[in-house]
Design an enzyme around this catalytic site. Structure first.
Site, PDB file in Angstrom:
ATOM      1  N   SER A   1       0.825  -1.149   0.003  1.00 59.51           N
ATOM      2  CA  SER A   1       0.060  -0.116   0.046  1.00 59.51           C
ATOM      3  C   SER A   1       0.934   1.228   0.007  1.00 59.51           C
ATOM      4  O   SER A   1       1.721   1.547  -0.901  1.00 59.51           O
ATOM      5  CB  SER A   1      -0.841  -0.048   1.258  1.00 59.51           C
TER       6      SER A   1
ATOM      7  N   ASP B   1      -2.586   6.424  -3.555  1.00 61.01           N
ATOM      8  CA  ASP B   1      -1.291   6.047  -2.856  1.00 61.01           C
ATOM      9  C   ASP B   1      -0.814   4.555  -3.770  1.00 61.01           C
ATOM     10  O   ASP B   1      -1.440   4.627  -4.816  1.00 61.01           O
ATOM     11  CB  ASP B   1      -1.790   5.293  -1.373  1.00 61.01           C
TER      12      ASP B   1
ATOM     13  N   ASP C   1      -1.245   1.492  -3.804  1.00 57.53           N
ATOM     14  CA  ASP C   1      -2.132   0.414  -4.380  1.00 57.53           C
ATOM     15  C   ASP C   1      -3.431   0.852  -4.854  1.00 57.53           C
ATOM     16  O   ASP C   1      -4.325   0.245  -5.050  1.00 57.53           O
ATOM     17  CB  ASP C   1      -2.103  -0.550  -3.567  1.00 57.53           C
TER      18      ASP C   1
ATOM     19  N   ASP D   1      -5.829   2.411  -3.543  1.00 59.48           N
ATOM     20  CA  ASP D   1      -7.207   2.210  -2.406  1.00 59.48           C
ATOM     21  C   ASP D   1      -7.480   3.500  -1.881  1.00 59.48           C
ATOM     22  O   ASP D   1      -8.389   3.560  -1.055  1.00 59.48           O
ATOM     23  CB  ASP D   1      -7.231   0.882  -2.053  1.00 59.48           C
TER      24      ASP D   1
END
Length: 449
Positions: free
Chosen positions: A103, A242, A244, A246
């Site tokens: 992430s 960000d 990833d 999400d």
């Protein structure tokens, strides 16, 4: 059963250190394959996607080997935002989806998280079964029953079309200038086309990942570069994702940050005023008091969960509510997606801007952001602040000083020997003073424990 590998969001850590080693990740793939195969009528398939970290190649190969050894077919997606993998898991009728990502963390970290066939996170019971299987010896299927691996066809194009489908056909982004920060992450090749194909004029940054620059001085955790880009380009709005994809942080046309709490306020307020609205909004213990009060004034129910999207989702499901999220910008809109989706959340905000005729600064101004201060106090392992009479008395004193114009939160970190001392309220000097005093009490009690 205590968890040995899984945390609140899959398995995560420093690459090369347990549990993020080739051996353990291959064993994790095998264990997941065995559990999933036992629960399925046929071997089926698992889809695997990743962000842009250099270690993604290594971990992808390890997972593929483990799943193949368990007799499970693999469909490789390549770089793709986490919500895109959840979507493709569902539409491919896969047994599971696997995301290789840490992430918003730096490039040297990585992690593995799973989605169930419906696109939601795996149930706790399934994760426990995978952990139990990890303790069993790895047995490879006979050659005739080994899993195969293929590339997922046009994964990026399918997810782009999904994102666009969440935006009303009657609207377009013609004439809207967007500054877009892709964090050199998984959304680098899908986010720009979504907004440009809907008509926006997009100035994009951090779209050249090299395996090491993910989240580096860019993205939702470092939005100053986007603030600068909004000013330089004269954008109407800035969008920062960000690593990833999400999470979402926005910047208004005046160069001011709009965080996850404010984004929730904008989305919830618009739905409540003009569209069918189901239930309330779920935040977390860290959600700004300003959101709670603004929603209360608008007649929208609000509830706090523990920190983490897993807990936000659990509270949403328990209440039957459709909207929730975190201050960090993890926004879950169940009407559109089964997990947090930065692109989809941005489109929802843009929709409100177009339908209301208001700028982002005007929309966000309806929520007062209360001053908030947090101090992390290092403690010894196992220190329990709830057993201290001095800390309890200091908390009561701080709450009395704030009255109904603030709140106090003490929370033990789930990953480090820390106590997070947080105070927020209307009076910033008072908030800062009370937080420093309370942190001193916690520090003194921890050192004497």
């Amino acid at each position: 059963m205590s968890r040995k590998y899984f945390g609140t969001d899959g398995v995560r850590g420093r690459v090369g250190q347990a549990p993020i080693t080739p051996e353990l990740v291959m064993k994790l793939g095998w264990a997941a394959g065995k559990v999933l195969a036992d629960n399925a009528e046929s071997t089926g398939k698992v889809v695997i996607g990743k962000d842009t970290r250099v270690s993604g190649y290594l971990l992808e190969s390890a997972l593929e080997a483990g799943l193949s050894a368990a007799g499970v077919d693999v469909s490789l997606i390549g770089p793709m935002p986490t919500p895109g993998i959840a979507y493709l898991t569902r539409t491919a009728r896969a047994q599971a989806g696997i995301v290789i990502s840490a992430s918003h963390n730096p490039y040297y970290d990585n992690g593995i998280k799973f989605f169930a066939p419906d696109g939601f996170k795996l149930p706790d019971e399934t994760e426990r079964n995978i952990e139990a299987m990890m303790d069993q010896p790895l047995h490879t299927q006979e050659a005739a029953r080994l899993g195969k691996a293929v590339r997922y066809p046009d994964a990026a194009g399918r997810y782009i079309e999904f994102c666009k489908s969440t935006f009303p056909n009657r609207l377009n982004l013609n004439g809207i200038k967007i500054a877009l920060d892709c964090a050199n992450g998984a959304a680098y090749h899908v986010a720009p086309p979504v907004f440009t194909e809907l008509g926006a004029e997009v100035t994009a940054m951090a779209t050249e990942p090299d395996g090491f620059n993910i989240n580096a001085e860019c993205g939702s955790t470092a939005p100053q570069a986007l603030v600068d880009l909004v000013g330089e380009s004269g954008a109407d709005v800035g969008i920062a994702l960000d690593g990833d994809g999400d999470r979402l942080i926005m910047v208004d046309e005046k160069g001011r940050l709009v965080d996850g709490d404010q984004i929730l306020y904008v989305i919830a307020g618009a739905r409540h005023n003009g569209e069918p609205y189901q239930g309330g909004v779920v935040g977390t213990l860290m959600t700004n008091l300003g959101l709670e009060k603004a929603l209360q004034q608008a007649g929208i129910p609000f509830e706090r969960s523990d920190v983490g999207d897993r807990y936000v989702m659990a509270a949403m499901k328990q209440r039957g509510w459709r909207l929730g999220g975190e201050s960090s910008g993890h926004i879950i809109c169940l009407e559109q997606s089964t997990t947090g989706d930065g692109i989809v959340a941005a489109l929802l905000v843009l929709k409100v801007m177009l339908e209301s005729g208001k700028s982002l600064s005007e929309l966000a101004s309806g929520m007062r952001v209360y001053p908030q201060k947090m101090i992390n106090v290092k403690t010894g392992a196992g220190f329990d602040f709830t057993r201290s009479g001095a800390i309890s008395e200091a908390v009561r004193d701080a709450e009395a000083a704030l009255g109904d114009k603030g709140r106090v939160l003490l929370r033990a970190s789930g990953t480090e020997p820390l106590i997070r001392v947080m105070i927020e309220g209307e009076d910033e000097p008072l908030v800062n003073s009370l937080c420093e005093n309370l942190a001193d009490v916690v520090r003194a009690e921890a050192s004497g424990a």
